[in-house]
Write an enzyme that holds these catalytic residues in place. Structure first.
Site, PDB file in Angstrom:
ATOM      1  N   GLY A   1      -3.433   3.845   8.453  1.00 51.40           N
ATOM      2  CA  GLY A   1      -2.587   3.756   7.256  1.00 51.40           C
ATOM      3  C   GLY A   1      -2.651   2.349   6.706  1.00 51.40           C
ATOM      4  N   LEU A   2      -2.130   2.189   5.517  1.00 49.27           N
ATOM      5  CA  LEU A   2      -2.179   0.882   4.854  1.00 49.27           C
ATOM      6  C   LEU A   2      -1.368  -0.167   5.609  1.00 49.27           C
ATOM      7  CD1 LEU A   2      -1.756   2.096   1.160  1.00 49.27           C
ATOM      8  CD2 LEU A   2      -3.829   1.153   2.178  1.00 49.27           C
ATOM      9  N   SER A   3      -1.630  -1.421   5.305  1.00 48.16           N
ATOM     10  CA  SER A   3      -0.864  -2.513   5.911  1.00 48.16           C
ATOM     11  C   SER A   3       0.619  -2.338   5.554  1.00 48.16           C
ATOM     12  CB  SER A   3      -1.376  -3.853   5.371  1.00 48.16           C
ATOM     13  OG  SER A   3      -0.630  -4.904   5.897  1.00 48.16           O
TER      14      SER A   3
ATOM     15  N   ALA B   1       2.549   0.085   6.642  1.00 51.48           N
ATOM     16  CA  ALA B   1       2.977   1.494   6.607  1.00 51.48           C
ATOM     17  C   ALA B   1       3.708   1.938   7.876  1.00 51.48           C
ATOM     18  CB  ALA B   1       1.787   2.408   6.343  1.00 51.48           C
ATOM     19  N   GLY B   2       3.779   1.060   8.881  1.00 52.09           N
ATOM     20  CA  GLY B   2       4.573   1.408  10.073  1.00 52.09           C
ATOM     21  C   GLY B   2       3.769   1.660  11.341  1.00 52.09           C
ATOM     22  N   LYS B   3       2.484   1.374  11.306  1.00 54.56           N
ATOM     23  CA  LYS B   3       1.634   1.656  12.479  1.00 54.56           C
ATOM     24  C   LYS B   3       2.095   0.869  13.712  1.00 54.56           C
ATOM     25  CE  LYS B   3      -2.060   0.108  10.418  1.00 54.56           C
ATOM     26  NZ  LYS B   3      -1.420  -0.366   9.168  1.00 54.56           N
TER      27      LYS B   3
ATOM     28  N   SER C   1      -7.876   0.947   9.767  1.00 49.04           N
ATOM     29  CA  SER C   1      -9.034   1.860   9.854  1.00 49.04           C
ATOM     30  C   SER C   1      -9.254   2.607   8.545  1.00 49.04           C
ATOM     31  CB  SER C   1      -8.920   2.839  11.021  1.00 49.04           C
ATOM     32  OG  SER C   1      -7.697   2.817  11.679  1.00 49.04           O
TER      33      SER C   1
HETATM   34  S1  ADX Z   1      -9.044  -2.889   9.835  1.00 50.03           S
HETATM   35  O1  ADX Z   1      -9.352  -2.657   8.399  1.00 50.03           O
HETATM   36  O2  ADX Z   1     -10.144  -3.581  10.515  1.00 50.03           O
HETATM   37  O3  ADX Z   1      -8.624  -1.665  10.518  1.00 50.03           O
HETATM   38  P1  ADX Z   1      -6.796  -4.280  11.026  1.00 50.03           P
HETATM   39  O4  ADX Z   1      -5.775  -3.229  11.222  1.00 50.03           O
HETATM   40  O5  ADX Z   1      -7.587  -4.729  12.223  1.00 50.03           O
HETATM   41  O6  ADX Z   1      -7.775  -3.862   9.807  1.00 50.03           O
HETATM   42  O7  ADX Z   1      -6.067  -5.582  10.426  1.00 50.03           O
HETATM   43  C1  ADX Z   1      -5.203  -5.445   9.337  1.00 50.03           C
HETATM   44  C2  ADX Z   1      -4.210  -6.583   9.280  1.00 50.03           C
HETATM   45  O8  ADX Z   1      -4.872  -7.789   8.941  1.00 50.03           O
HETATM   46  C3  ADX Z   1      -3.192  -6.340   8.147  1.00 50.03           C
HETATM   47  O9  ADX Z   1      -2.011  -5.737   8.636  1.00 50.03           O
HETATM   48  C4  ADX Z   1      -2.924  -7.726   7.633  1.00 50.03           C
HETATM   49  O10 ADX Z   1      -1.874  -8.326   8.381  1.00 50.03           O
HETATM   50  C5  ADX Z   1      -4.189  -8.509   7.928  1.00 50.03           C
HETATM   51  N1  ADX Z   1      -5.138  -8.696   6.793  1.00 50.03           N
HETATM   52  C6  ADX Z   1      -5.664  -9.885   6.425  1.00 50.03           C
HETATM   53  N2  ADX Z   1      -6.562  -9.741   5.432  1.00 50.03           N
HETATM   54  C7  ADX Z   1      -6.622  -8.411   5.143  1.00 50.03           C
HETATM   55  C8  ADX Z   1      -7.373  -7.646   4.211  1.00 50.03           C
HETATM   56  N3  ADX Z   1      -8.242  -8.198   3.379  1.00 50.03           N
HETATM   57  N4  ADX Z   1      -7.193  -6.293   4.192  1.00 50.03           N
HETATM   58  C9  ADX Z   1      -6.313  -5.727   5.050  1.00 50.03           C
HETATM   59  N5  ADX Z   1      -5.575  -6.389   5.952  1.00 50.03           N
HETATM   60  C10 ADX Z   1      -5.724  -7.732   6.032  1.00 50.03           C
END
Ligand code: ADX
Length: 205
Positions: free
Chosen positions: A10-12, A14-16, A84
């Site tokens: 889920g999006l940043s 979103a509660g994961k 993801s």
């Molecule tokens: S993933 O895309 O590779 O699955 P992951 O869950 O490890 O991402 O990391 C996401 C976290 O990194 C977000 O919750 C946020 O705090 C941080 N972050 C920093 N830059 C980005 C970006 N460009 N896109 C998304 N998250 C980011």
């Protein structure tokens, strides 16, 4: 009870992290060996070398999927919490793990921007964070997740109860009354030790 990889996507914001942490604590008290791999934390240790290009995200998620598999094949339930964004990589990790449950933490982008717990959406919308998922990079929502929680409409307790319900009904988690409740050592203490020994830096949250 065989061990599953339970993958929160889920999006940043979103509660994961919140839900996987609460779920991990609950499963541990029910006697299930359980580990949690959180994107923010793993990016401060195991995946310290990675950024947010498409290639680096894929590497990040392949690493998490592999570690999850090393755990689940030895009987440890593994909760992964990472944005993801790419369906194909989630499917790859599903294939690798076999016993795989996708938990889609679904919240509208509007609600996330309004809440903006980490202040990242404001920065991303101002163009200060390139390739930010949901703003300037795509998020491919799961088409058929085993569990979908609507974190912009439900309380944390409701979402957690929905997840536990599914896990209990599908033989993934024991019901609470089937095991004496146990205590689990704190994740914070464990991570502080990794930082102390130079295995990790403090995660950006
Ligand atoms: S993933 O895309 O590779 O699955 P992951 O869950 O490890 O991402 O990391 C996401 C976290 O990194 C977000 O919750 C946020 O705090 C941080 N972050 C920093 N830059 C980005 C970006 N460009 N896109 C998304 N998250 C980011």
């Amino acid at each position: 009870m065989s061990a599953y990889c339970i993958w929160f996507t889920g999006l940043s914001g979103a509660g994961k992290t919140t839900l996987s942490r609460l779920l991990s604590e609950e499963l541990a008290t029910r006697g299930l060996p359980v580990e949690r791999l959180d994107g923010d934390i793993m990016r401060a240790c195991l995946c310290k070398d990675l950024g947010f290009s498409r290639e680096d995200r894929e590497t990040n998620l392949r690493r998490l999927g592999l570690v999850a598999h090393l755990l689940t094949r030895n009987g440890v339930t593994c909760l992964v919490a990472a944005i993801s964004p790419l369906a194909a990589i989630r499917e790859l990790n599903r294939k690798l793990n076999g016993k795989f449950i996708e938990v889609y933490c679904n919240s509208s982008l509007d609600a996330l921007i309004k809440r903006d717990v980490k202040g990242l959406y404001r920065k991303a919308l101002a163009g200060e964070i390139p390739a930010f998922t949901g703003v300037s990079e795509p998020y491919e929502a799961p088409a058929t997740p085993e569990i979908e929680v609507h974190t912009d409409a439900q309380s944390v307790e409701q979402s957690l109860a929905q997840i536990l319900d599914y896990l209990e009904n599908n033989g993934v988690a024991p019901k609470p009354d089937q095991h004496p409740r146990l205590a689990k050592p704190s994740e914070e203490e464990f991570f502080a030790r990794l930082v102390e020994l130079g295995f990790a830096s403090n995660p950006k949250r």
